[in-house]
Design a protein around this motif. Structure first.
Motif, PDB file in Angstrom:
ATOM      1  N   ARG A 270      30.756  56.325  58.290  1.00 32.56           N
ATOM      2  CA  ARG A 270      31.595  57.266  58.878  1.00 32.56           C
ATOM      3  C   ARG A 270      30.795  58.550  59.424  1.00 32.56           C
ATOM      4  NH1 ARG A 270      33.460  61.834  56.592  1.00 32.56           N
ATOM      5  NH2 ARG A 270      33.023  61.088  54.642  1.00 32.56           N
ATOM      6  N   LEU A 271      29.869  58.837  58.709  1.00 31.71           N
ATOM      7  CA  LEU A 271      28.966  60.112  59.015  1.00 31.71           C
ATOM      8  C   LEU A 271      27.760  59.718  60.072  1.00 31.71           C
ATOM      9  CD1 LEU A 271      28.207  61.643  55.645  1.00 31.71           C
ATOM     10  CD2 LEU A 271      29.879  62.512  57.531  1.00 31.71           C
ATOM     11  N   LEU A 274      28.471  60.919  63.591  1.00 33.00           N
ATOM     12  CA  LEU A 274      28.506  62.071  63.602  1.00 33.00           C
ATOM     13  C   LEU A 274      27.126  62.940  63.435  1.00 33.00           C
ATOM     14  CD1 LEU A 274      31.717  62.844  61.032  1.00 33.00           C
ATOM     15  CD2 LEU A 274      31.611  62.902  63.550  1.00 33.00           C
ATOM     16  N   GLU A 277      25.598  63.086  66.754  1.00 36.56           N
ATOM     17  CA  GLU A 277      26.143  64.067  67.802  1.00 36.56           C
ATOM     18  C   GLU A 277      25.741  65.620  67.071  1.00 36.56           C
ATOM     19  OE1 GLU A 277      30.163  63.223  68.101  1.00 36.56           O
ATOM     20  OE2 GLU A 277      29.855  61.185  69.263  1.00 36.56           O
ATOM     21  N   GLN A 278      25.091  65.486  65.992  1.00 33.60           N
ATOM     22  CA  GLN A 278      24.870  66.667  65.432  1.00 33.60           C
ATOM     23  C   GLN A 278      25.944  67.619  64.900  1.00 33.60           C
ATOM     24  OE1 GLN A 278      22.119  68.860  67.839  1.00 33.60           O
ATOM     25  NE2 GLN A 278      20.232  67.406  67.489  1.00 33.60           N
ATOM     26  N   VAL A 279      27.089  66.946  64.486  1.00 31.64           N
ATOM     27  CA  VAL A 279      28.354  67.454  63.805  1.00 31.64           C
ATOM     28  C   VAL A 279      27.927  67.810  62.553  1.00 31.64           C
ATOM     29  CG1 VAL A 279      30.864  67.214  63.552  1.00 31.64           C
ATOM     30  CG2 VAL A 279      29.656  66.295  65.830  1.00 31.64           C
ATOM     31  N   VAL A 280      27.391  66.568  61.581  1.00 29.58           N
ATOM     32  CA  VAL A 280      26.930  66.713  60.286  1.00 29.58           C
ATOM     33  C   VAL A 280      25.451  67.146  60.363  1.00 29.58           C
ATOM     34  CG1 VAL A 280      26.881  65.388  58.207  1.00 29.58           C
ATOM     35  CG2 VAL A 280      28.785  65.182  59.784  1.00 29.58           C
TER      36      VAL A 280
END
Length: 508
Positions: A270-271, A274, A277-280
């Motif tokens: 899941r991560l 993300l 995309e540097q969301v996490v």
């Protein structure tokens, strides 16, 4: 007997229409090993046959030909042997020449008449002394052989009277064709560097780090799947531990591990997009990845050990079972020792030196080991070995000095095996050294077969100063420049005892 000083071995042997061969090895360019002549008293006018044995560039030439007479045609039976394997030269071109001043005659043949035997011919026009050359051009290599002084006689009467027959009543004949078919070789005796040797016994042992204890990973009843002394491979099943309540306990532990693995796997998957995309943050993602890898390893390890019957106990490495510490059906606690497993890849060889040689112990630098039933000793280099200890000390329990070696087991050693050990110490000056394979022992005496010319060999007694399992140092009985049989000596001995060999020569 005609002798040429710079030629290692010379012999004269007279034949008429027969042919002699001479097996040799390890030659030097333009060396003549033998010229042989023999004539029959009651056939003075028959053609006399002369033979030479020469060595050059890794080849041996044994040649027979009728004594050269002006105006007469002489055919040569030239036997060529490749010394690296002592087999006949099967293809090639051979040229024979006789040269006097600036003039000469030559003849060439394009192939052998039979494997190893070439038959060029010469018809000299004038009598005198000539230089004779044999040139070999073959796929395996080229070589040139020279006989510096060959006589061309005015007529057959002159040849018969000029060449005196000589022979050795004790010589054994071993034909060239026999040598080619056998495991055969000869070698020139030369001074070589050698070493002092301490001969002693040795015993093969396991290295301490080579033994591993396999323990139980859970409590329960042991069901053995292997026996004492059995050879096993890494990962092979040794036993299964089962018992009351263990199945439920294992199922619960395996289920918990599976749940943890699946959760961390889902978090990781899941991560991952993300994180791309540097969301996490990268830090949070790396922590999730590390947890996922750890849970995956634990789950798959446990799954491989758990069977329907209980916990699987497997071999941690290749080796053999040297001890079974529990009985089949016994109840064990978690951590209890089950087996001792020995990895045979590394061994120790323990030898002992007498106190009288204690001053030589510090000089030991190499060793050979003779294994019962094996033809050739094993060298320390072959097993990638080294000296582990060579301290000159004794104690109450052992009055001999221990010297220990380590190395890889090449498949010829077994723990507990006894060996004959040859420990090499200080260097000696150059001395006569021959392969031990050349030596024949008879009732405590030592002999070799010395090549005296052509196909002639004489059995000679020698005295050994020392030997290291591979080479023997000669104290008495041989001189530099002589040639001895290094392989096939027993075949010559057996053939001579059988009385099946012709007295002189053979027909081609």
């Amino acid at each position: 007997m005609k002798t040429i000083k710079y030629i290692p071995i010379i012999s004269l042997f007279a034949l008429f229409t027969s042919c002699n061969d001479n097996p040799n090895s390890d030659g030097h360019s333009h060396d003549v090993a033998g010229e042989q002549v023999q004539a029959h008293d009651d056939h003075a006018h028959e053609a006399v046959t002369i033979s030479y044995t020469l060595f050059a560039d890794g080849y041996e030439l044994f040649v027979e030909f009728p004594a050269l007479v002006a105006g007469g045609r002489s055919e040569f039976a030239a036997h060529f042997t490749q010394l690296s394997n002592y087999k006949p030269v099967a293809e090639g071109i051979v040229t024979v020449s006789i040269i006097k001043d600036t003039k000469g005659i030559r003849n060439r043949v394009e192939s052998p008449s039979s494997p190893g035997i070439f038959r060029p011919a010469i018809q000299p026009k004038e009598s005198g002394t000539y230089k004779m050359l044999f040139e070999l051009n073959s796929p395996s290599g080229n070589a040139t052989f020279e006989i510096p002084d060959v006589r061309v006689y005015a007529n057959e009467d002159e040849a018969a009277h000029a060449i005196q027959p000589e022979g050795d009543s004790e010589a054994v004949t071993f034909l060239k064709e026999q040598a080619w078919k056998a495991q055969f070789a000869t070698q020139e005796v030369t001074p070589q560097p050698h070493y002092s040797v301490i001969r002693t016994s040795g015993k093969v042992k396991n290295q301490p780090q080579a033994e591993t204890t396999v323990n139980a990973q859970a409590e329960g009843t042991v069901n053995l799947m292997t026996i004492l002394g059995e050879t096993v491979k890494k990962g092979e099943l040794l036993a299964v531990i089962s018992g009351a309540g263990i199945e439920n306990n294992l199922s619960r532990r395996l289920q918990e591990s599976k749940i943890a693995f699946e959760k961390s796997k889902a978090d990781h998957n899941r991560l991952m997009p993300l994180a791309d995309e540097q969301v996490v943050s990268q830090k949070d993602f790396l922590e999730v990845r590390a947890r996922y890898r750890q849970d995956s390893l634990q789950f798959h390890q446990m799954a491989s050990l758990v069977s329907q019957n209980g916990i699987r106990v497997t071999a941690p490495s290749n080796g053999y079972i040297s001890e079974v510490k529990v009985g089949n059906g016994n109840f064990v606690q978690s951590g209890s020792p089950l087996f001792s497993l020995v990895n045979e890849s590394r061994i120790l060889i323990e030898t002992y030196v007498n106190q009288s040689d204690f001053q030589q112990v510090s000089k030991i630098f190499d060793a050979h080991f003779s294994v019962s039933g094996k033809e050739n000793p094993v060298t320390l280099k072959e097993i990638q070995g080294q000296i582990e200890s060579k301290n000159a000390f004794i104690n109450e329990g052992n009055t001999r000095i221990p010297v220990t070696f380590s190395g890889r087991n090449n498949g010829q050693f077994m723990p507990g095996m006894f060996l004959e050990a040859f420990l090499k110490t200080g260097a000696k000056e150059e001395t006569l050294v021959i392969p031990l394979s050349a030596v024949i022992e008879e009732q405590g005496n030592y002999f070799v077969f010395v090549q005296t010319g052509g196909e002639s060999f004489v059995k000679r007694e020698i005295e050994l100063a020392n030997y290291d399992g591979i080479h023997a140092e000669i104290k008495k009985g041989l001189k530099p420049g002589e040639r001895i049989v290094t392989r096939g000596a027993y075949q010559i001995k057996l053939a001579s005892m059988a009385g099946e060999l012709p007295l002189h020569g053979h027909t081609h």
